[in-house]
Design an enzyme around this catalytic site. Structure first.
Site, PDB file in Angstrom:
ATOM      1  N   GLU A  26       0.906  -1.179   0.102  1.00 58.68           N
ATOM      2  CA  GLU A  26       0.090  -0.013   0.152  1.00 58.68           C
ATOM      3  C   GLU A  26       0.962   1.189   0.156  1.00 58.68           C
ATOM      4  O   GLU A  26       1.501   1.600   0.921  1.00 58.68           O
ATOM      5  CB  GLU A  26      -1.024  -0.062   1.167  1.00 58.68           C
ATOM      6  N   GLU A  67      -5.357   4.401   8.693  1.00 61.77           N
ATOM      7  CA  GLU A  67      -5.259   3.885   7.315  1.00 61.77           C
ATOM      8  C   GLU A  67      -4.968   2.473   7.296  1.00 61.77           C
ATOM      9  O   GLU A  67      -5.627   1.790   5.834  1.00 61.77           O
ATOM     10  CB  GLU A  67      -3.777   4.425   6.922  1.00 61.77           C
ATOM     11  N   GLU A  74     -11.234  -2.048   2.761  1.00 64.32           N
ATOM     12  CA  GLU A  74     -11.135  -2.202   1.293  1.00 64.32           C
ATOM     13  C   GLU A  74     -10.885  -3.387   0.578  1.00 64.32           C
ATOM     14  O   GLU A  74     -11.561  -3.906  -0.194  1.00 64.32           O
ATOM     15  CB  GLU A  74     -10.145  -0.996   0.776  1.00 64.32           C
TER      16      GLU A  74
END
Length: 121
Positions: A26, A67, A74
């Site tokens: 990420e 985050e 997600e």
């Protein structure tokens, strides 16, 4: 006592594995880790006191945690379906909004510390 230590060690390894995966996969996590690494010494120079320093670094760590949670949501949503689903889109937007709110709070904390440091307040 040994079982407690083993459980703590296993939980720590799981956490490090998750953090490592986030860093590898990420971009946002990599960026936030870079900010935390740079902020530790910079924050020590900016912070008006140890309490401010803890709040400044703490805000960044919470930002990173939010985050990572957003990334988890997600990834889970993508496992449910890759097709466009408005409900899943809203869930992802909620996670993104949470990150945005934490970015705002982190900016406020660092801005307030800087303002106190240079005697704006």
């Amino acid at each position: 006592m040994s079982a407690t230590i083993n459980s703590f060690w296993a939980a720590t390894l799981n956490s490090m594995r998750g953090l490592n995966c986030g860093i590898r996969t990420e971009r946002a996590v990599r960026q936030e880790i870079a900010v935390v690494v740079a902020a530790v010494p910079l924050g020590a120079m900016i912070a008006p006191s140890i309490g401010w320093y803890v709040a400044m670094i703490g805000a960044l760590l919470i930002l990173l945690a939010v985050e990572l949670l957003n990334t988890a949501v997600e990834k889970l949503a993508d496992r449910v379906t890759r097709d466009h689903d408005p409900a899943i889109g809203r869930v992802k937007d909620f996670g993104s909004a949470a990150v945005f709110c934490m970015l705002c709070l982190t900016t406020l904390v660092w801005g307030a510390a800087l303002a106190v440091r240079i005697h704006w307040f």
